[in-house]
Scaffold this active site. Structure first.
Site, short mmCIF file in Angstrom:
data_model
loop_
_atom_site.label_atom_id
_atom_site.label_comp_id
_atom_site.label_asym_id
_atom_site.label_seq_id
_atom_site.Cartn_x
_atom_site.Cartn_y
_atom_site.Cartn_z
N ASP A 43 0.83 -1.20 0.00
CA ASP A 43 0.00 0.00 0.00
C ASP A 43 0.86 1.26 0.00
O ASP A 43 2.05 1.23 0.36
CB ASP A 43 -0.91 0.02 1.23
N LYS A 71 -3.40 3.17 -2.40
CA LYS A 71 -4.81 3.54 -2.23
C LYS A 71 -4.84 4.70 -1.25
O LYS A 71 -4.45 4.57 -0.10
CB LYS A 71 -5.63 2.37 -1.69
N MET A 106 -9.09 8.74 8.71
CA MET A 106 -9.51 9.27 7.40
C MET A 106 -10.58 10.34 7.54
O MET A 106 -11.55 10.38 6.77
CB MET A 106 -9.98 8.12 6.50
#
Length: 258
Positions: A35, A57, A171
């Protein structure tokens, strides 16, 4: 015979990787699907003969589709390779490791999960913030603010405000204003201690220590970031903050309330 590992790379710093994860990367890995949040320091531990494929991502940016990542895992597993799916933090903490595990099982492959230290615990700890603390927080709730993707429901902010637990939000940097409004509307006190910690466990870490009502002022920090809301933020240690880069605010009287 193929072997598949789902490995958590931890919050970024290479020395926060588990010994088991480091051994697999150095001795066994043949194909590594990494990632974007996996640091160069961690990738440097991968054996030189291995192939590293970056399948980044990131929210709000062009990303490798999850279905494509899963097809790659299966392709190399069917070739008899030792495959490592290397994910920032922990594979099972907002990392879609569960989905990948089910995909592998459906295709007849078993995977070994090697847990990693999640940013929601490790990053606040860099400032001396415990996510639970006797007399301040008897529990912690981890939540992602990314809603509406892949069927993910919007967090019930009103319910979260009533839990009495520390809120650790992943996030959520782009939604700080909305999160603050929702929590205030649900009755969370405006002076509730809060922190935003960006690029945690990295040399460039930045942080804002503030209160809930002022939390949107931290929206200018770079992603990725962890948001911590609750009385435990009052335990942030000034000596730890002084050695870190970035914007800080320690004039909050609640810091000494504990």
């Amino acid at each position: 015979m193929s072997k598949v590992y789902l490995i958590g790379a931890g919050p970024g710093a290479g020395d926060l990787l588990t010994l088991r994860a480091a051994r697999i990367l150095a001795d066994e890995a043949e194909v590594v699907l990494a990632d974007e949040l996996v640091s160069a320091e961690v990738l440097s531990l991968v054996r030189s003969q291995a192939r590293i494929l970056k399948v980044g991502k990131r929210g709000g940016k062009a990303s490798t589709p999850q279905a494509f990542i899963e097809r790659l895992m299966l392709r190399y597993a069917r070739q008899g390779r030792t495959v490592v799916r290397l994910k920032g933090g922990d594979p099972f903490m907002f990392g879609r490791g569960g989905e990948e595990l089910l995909t592998l099982r459906a295709a007849g492959f078993e995977a070994e999960v090697v847990s990693g230290l999640t940013a929601g615990i490790a990053v606040p700890a860099t400032l001396g913030i415990p996510v639970t603390h006797r007399g301040l927080a008897a529990g912690v709730t981890f939540v992602t603010a990314r809603a509406g993707t892949q069927g993910s429901p919007e967090p019930d902010w009103a319910a979260l405000a009533k839990t009495g637990t520390t809120l650790v939000i992943y996030m959520g940097l782009a939604r700080l204003g909305e999160i603050t409004r929702e929590l205030l509307a649900a009755g969370l006190a405006p002076h509730t201690p809060a922190a935003v910690i960006a690029q945690g466990c990295q040399p460039e870490q930045q942080q804002v220590i503030t209160t809930l009502v002022e939390l949107p002022e931290a929206a200018g920090l770079p992603a990725p970031a962890i948001i911590v809301i609750g009385a435990v933020v009052s335990l942030a240690q000034a000596d730890r903050l002084s050695g870190l880069a970035g914007l800080t605010s320690l004039d909050n009287p609640l810091r000494h309330a504990a």
